[in-house]
Design a protein around this motif. Structure first.
Motif, PDB file in Angstrom:
ATOM      1  N   THR A 193       0.848  -1.207   0.000  1.00 34.68           N
ATOM      2  CA  THR A 193       0.000   0.000   0.000  1.00 34.68           C
ATOM      3  C   THR A 193       0.874   1.244   0.000  1.00 34.68           C
ATOM      4  O   THR A 193       0.484   2.275  -0.542  1.00 34.68           O
ATOM      5  CB  THR A 193      -0.939   0.040   1.220  1.00 34.68           C
ATOM      6  OG1 THR A 193      -0.158   0.060   2.430  1.00 34.68           O
ATOM      7  CG2 THR A 193      -1.877  -1.171   1.231  1.00 34.68           C
ATOM      8  N   HIS A 194       2.041   1.160   0.624  1.00 34.14           N
ATOM      9  CA  HIS A 194       3.037   2.225   0.586  1.00 34.14           C
ATOM     10  C   HIS A 194       4.301   1.700   1.251  1.00 34.14           C
ATOM     11  O   HIS A 194       4.304   0.572   1.759  1.00 34.14           O
ATOM     12  CB  HIS A 194       2.533   3.526   1.234  1.00 34.14           C
ATOM     13  CG  HIS A 194       2.210   3.424   2.697  1.00 34.14           C
ATOM     14  ND1 HIS A 194       1.222   2.601   3.184  1.00 34.14           N
ATOM     15  CD2 HIS A 194       2.740   4.040   3.784  1.00 34.14           C
ATOM     16  CE1 HIS A 194       1.158   2.726   4.502  1.00 34.14           C
ATOM     17  NE2 HIS A 194       2.076   3.584   4.899  1.00 34.14           N
ATOM     18  N   THR A 195       5.348   2.508   1.241  1.00 29.30           N
ATOM     19  CA  THR A 195       6.663   1.971   1.621  1.00 29.30           C
ATOM     20  C   THR A 195       7.191   2.533   2.941  1.00 29.30           C
ATOM     21  O   THR A 195       8.405   2.630   3.136  1.00 29.30           O
ATOM     22  CB  THR A 195       7.685   2.213   0.498  1.00 29.30           C
ATOM     23  OG1 THR A 195       7.704   3.609   0.181  1.00 29.30           O
ATOM     24  CG2 THR A 195       7.343   1.414  -0.741  1.00 29.30           C
ATOM     25  N   HIS A 196       6.315   2.892   3.861  1.00 37.75           N
ATOM     26  CA  HIS A 196       6.809   3.231   5.207  1.00 37.75           C
ATOM     27  C   HIS A 196       7.441   1.984   5.830  1.00 37.75           C
ATOM     28  O   HIS A 196       7.001   0.864   5.565  1.00 37.75           O
ATOM     29  CB  HIS A 196       5.657   3.736   6.095  1.00 37.75           C
ATOM     30  CG  HIS A 196       5.424   5.211   5.976  1.00 37.75           C
ATOM     31  ND1 HIS A 196       4.172   5.777   6.130  1.00 37.75           N
ATOM     32  CD2 HIS A 196       6.278   6.242   5.725  1.00 37.75           C
ATOM     33  CE1 HIS A 196       4.289   7.095   5.990  1.00 37.75           C
ATOM     34  NE2 HIS A 196       5.541   7.397   5.734  1.00 37.75           N
ATOM     35  N   PRO A 197       8.464   2.203   6.698  1.00 37.15           N
ATOM     36  CA  PRO A 197       9.215   1.068   7.257  1.00 37.15           C
ATOM     37  C   PRO A 197       8.343   0.002   7.928  1.00 37.15           C
ATOM     38  O   PRO A 197       8.627  -1.191   7.804  1.00 37.15           O
ATOM     39  CB  PRO A 197      10.137   1.732   8.284  1.00 37.15           C
ATOM     40  CG  PRO A 197      10.289   3.138   7.820  1.00 37.15           C
ATOM     41  CD  PRO A 197       9.018   3.505   7.114  1.00 37.15           C
ATOM     42  N   ASP A 198       7.285   0.414   8.618  1.00 41.37           N
ATOM     43  CA  ASP A 198       6.456  -0.575   9.322  1.00 41.37           C
ATOM     44  C   ASP A 198       5.667  -1.473   8.362  1.00 41.37           C
ATOM     45  O   ASP A 198       5.138  -2.499   8.764  1.00 41.37           O
ATOM     46  CB  ASP A 198       5.535   0.102  10.350  1.00 41.37           C
ATOM     47  CG  ASP A 198       4.681   1.214   9.772  1.00 41.37           C
ATOM     48  OD1 ASP A 198       5.154   1.915   8.857  1.00 41.37           O
ATOM     49  OD2 ASP A 198       3.541   1.388  10.232  1.00 41.37           O
ATOM     50  N   HIS A 199       5.616  -1.110   7.093  1.00 38.80           N
ATOM     51  CA  HIS A 199       4.917  -1.919   6.082  1.00 38.80           C
ATOM     52  C   HIS A 199       5.864  -2.771   5.248  1.00 38.80           C
ATOM     53  O   HIS A 199       5.410  -3.671   4.543  1.00 38.80           O
ATOM     54  CB  HIS A 199       4.097  -1.010   5.147  1.00 38.80           C
ATOM     55  CG  HIS A 199       2.947  -0.356   5.823  1.00 38.80           C
ATOM     56  ND1 HIS A 199       1.633  -0.690   5.565  1.00 38.80           N
ATOM     57  CD2 HIS A 199       2.909   0.607   6.780  1.00 38.80           C
ATOM     58  CE1 HIS A 199       0.835   0.046   6.329  1.00 38.80           C
ATOM     59  NE2 HIS A 199       1.579   0.840   7.070  1.00 38.80           N
ATOM     60  N   VAL A 200       7.168  -2.454   5.282  1.00 37.91           N
ATOM     61  CA  VAL A 200       8.088  -3.115   4.329  1.00 37.91           C
ATOM     62  C   VAL A 200       9.316  -3.806   4.939  1.00 37.91           C
ATOM     63  O   VAL A 200      10.003  -4.542   4.243  1.00 37.91           O
ATOM     64  CB  VAL A 200       8.603  -2.127   3.251  1.00 37.91           C
ATOM     65  CG1 VAL A 200       7.449  -1.574   2.430  1.00 37.91           C
ATOM     66  CG2 VAL A 200       9.424  -1.003   3.868  1.00 37.91           C
TER      67      VAL A 200
ATOM     68  N   GLY B  68      -1.307  11.538   0.505  1.00 31.94           N
ATOM     69  CA  GLY B  68      -1.737  12.366   1.645  1.00 31.94           C
ATOM     70  C   GLY B  68      -1.037  11.888   2.910  1.00 31.94           C
ATOM     71  O   GLY B  68      -0.453  12.671   3.649  1.00 31.94           O
ATOM     72  N   HIS B  69      -1.071  10.567   3.133  1.00 28.16           N
ATOM     73  CA  HIS B  69      -0.273   9.972   4.219  1.00 28.16           C
ATOM     74  C   HIS B  69       1.166   9.798   3.741  1.00 28.16           C
ATOM     75  O   HIS B  69       2.115  10.100   4.451  1.00 28.16           O
ATOM     76  CB  HIS B  69      -0.897   8.637   4.618  1.00 28.16           C
ATOM     77  CG  HIS B  69      -0.060   7.819   5.548  1.00 28.16           C
ATOM     78  ND1 HIS B  69       0.197   8.201   6.839  1.00 28.16           N
ATOM     79  CD2 HIS B  69       0.592   6.648   5.368  1.00 28.16           C
ATOM     80  CE1 HIS B  69       0.970   7.280   7.420  1.00 28.16           C
ATOM     81  NE2 HIS B  69       1.232   6.336   6.549  1.00 28.16           N
ATOM     82  N   LYS B  70       1.301   9.313   2.513  1.00 30.38           N
ATOM     83  CA  LYS B  70       2.600   9.213   1.842  1.00 30.38           C
ATOM     84  C   LYS B  70       2.334   9.316   0.338  1.00 30.38           C
ATOM     85  O   LYS B  70       1.320   8.794  -0.131  1.00 30.38           O
ATOM     86  CB  LYS B  70       3.279   7.878   2.199  1.00 30.38           C
ATOM     87  CG  LYS B  70       4.753   7.794   1.807  1.00 30.38           C
ATOM     88  CD  LYS B  70       5.404   6.526   2.338  1.00 30.38           C
ATOM     89  CE  LYS B  70       6.916   6.544   2.121  1.00 30.38           C
ATOM     90  NZ  LYS B  70       7.325   6.600   0.719  1.00 30.38           N
TER      91      LYS B  70
ATOM     92  N   GLY C 125      -4.787   0.418   3.445  1.00 31.29           N
ATOM     93  CA  GLY C 125      -3.478   0.861   3.925  1.00 31.29           C
ATOM     94  C   GLY C 125      -3.630   1.823   5.091  1.00 31.29           C
ATOM     95  O   GLY C 125      -4.420   1.591   6.008  1.00 31.29           O
ATOM     96  N   ASP C 126      -2.870   2.920   5.041  1.00 32.16           N
ATOM     97  CA  ASP C 126      -2.928   3.913   6.121  1.00 32.16           C
ATOM     98  C   ASP C 126      -3.720   5.150   5.709  1.00 32.16           C
ATOM     99  O   ASP C 126      -3.491   6.248   6.220  1.00 32.16           O
ATOM    100  CB  ASP C 126      -1.513   4.333   6.545  1.00 32.16           C
ATOM    101  CG  ASP C 126      -0.804   3.240   7.339  1.00 32.16           C
ATOM    102  OD1 ASP C 126      -1.389   2.152   7.523  1.00 32.16           O
ATOM    103  OD2 ASP C 126       0.346   3.482   7.762  1.00 32.16           O
ATOM    104  N   LEU C 127      -4.664   4.982   4.797  1.00 31.39           N
ATOM    105  CA  LEU C 127      -5.517   6.126   4.439  1.00 31.39           C
ATOM    106  C   LEU C 127      -6.544   6.364   5.539  1.00 31.39           C
ATOM    107  O   LEU C 127      -6.691   7.476   6.046  1.00 31.39           O
ATOM    108  CB  LEU C 127      -6.221   5.858   3.100  1.00 31.39           C
ATOM    109  CG  LEU C 127      -7.146   6.985   2.618  1.00 31.39           C
ATOM    110  CD1 LEU C 127      -6.357   8.239   2.268  1.00 31.39           C
ATOM    111  CD2 LEU C 127      -7.980   6.528   1.416  1.00 31.39           C
TER     112      LEU C 127
HETATM  113 ZN   LIG Z   1       2.385   4.560   6.788  1.00 30.68          ZN
END
Ligand SMILES: [Zn+2]
Length: 190
Positions: free
Chosen positions: A52-59, A107-109, A126-128
């Motif tokens: 959903t996106h590449t923030h560290p907690d997701h990847v 918006g979040h990333k 994701g984090d939307l």
């Molecule tokens: Zn995130």
């Protein structure tokens, strides 16, 4: 079938959804727990990983998952080391047994995607947005509240029927999830 492999994990991680079917896939990889062991409890191969996106907690679990399953990854930003294949806004991807429309929802990333299956009404958000009107933080690099509000509205407009909202953190919503999306749209404007 959709399972959240991070459901009872106490660590700084996103949710990690294992979707089995014709295309067995992960939606997000999580961080700080042994995802490989948890994946192997259910399947012995993975066809794809969607981000959903590449923030560290997701990847951050990705290197171990790539090594264990030899799997490639799909996300919005092919410049990211975590993304092997780019998905454009409006593109259709197969997750499990269903076609999902990828919606670019920054918006979040800036590289954030949601995935929505029209046939089943399932959405990976994701984090939307989160349950009870929660929404993604916009104080990190690349975050922007006005952009997030536009993305929540765009997701709302793209949805006909919503039966399950699988979010990046906290529980999935299966009881009137459209209410949670409406609440998030309101709360993000306050
Ligand atoms: Zn995130």
């Amino acid at each position: 079938m959709i399972r959240n492999l991070a459901r009872d994990v106490r660590a700084f991680t996103s949710n990690v959804f294992l979707v089995t079917g014709e295309t067995t896939a992960l939606v997000d990889a999580g961080a700080n727990f042994d995802a490989v062991v948890r994946i192997r409890e259910h399947v012995d191969h993975l066809d794809r990983v969607y981000l959903t996106h590449t923030h560290p907690d997701h990847v951050e679990n990705l290197p171990a998952i790539r090594e264990a399953f030899g799997v490639e990854t799909w996300g919005y930003d092919a410049e990211s080391e975590y993304v092997d294949h780019a998905i454009g806004d409006g593109e259709t991807v197969r997750i499990g047994d269903d076609d999902y429309t990828a919606l670019h929802t920054p918006g979040h990333k800036p590289d954030h995607l949601c995935f929505y299956a029209r046939a089943t009404g399932v959405c990976f958000a994701g984090d939307l947005v989160f349950e009870n009107g929660g929404f993604g933080r916009t104080d990190l690099a690349g975050g922007d509240r006005e952009t997030l509000i536009r993305s929540i509205d765009a997701l709302y407009d793209a949805i006909d029927d919503l039966t399950a909202l699988h979010v990046g953190h906290g529980p999935s919503v299966t009881e009137r999830p459209i209410d949670d999306l409406e609440l998030a749209a309101q709360a993000a404007r306050m």
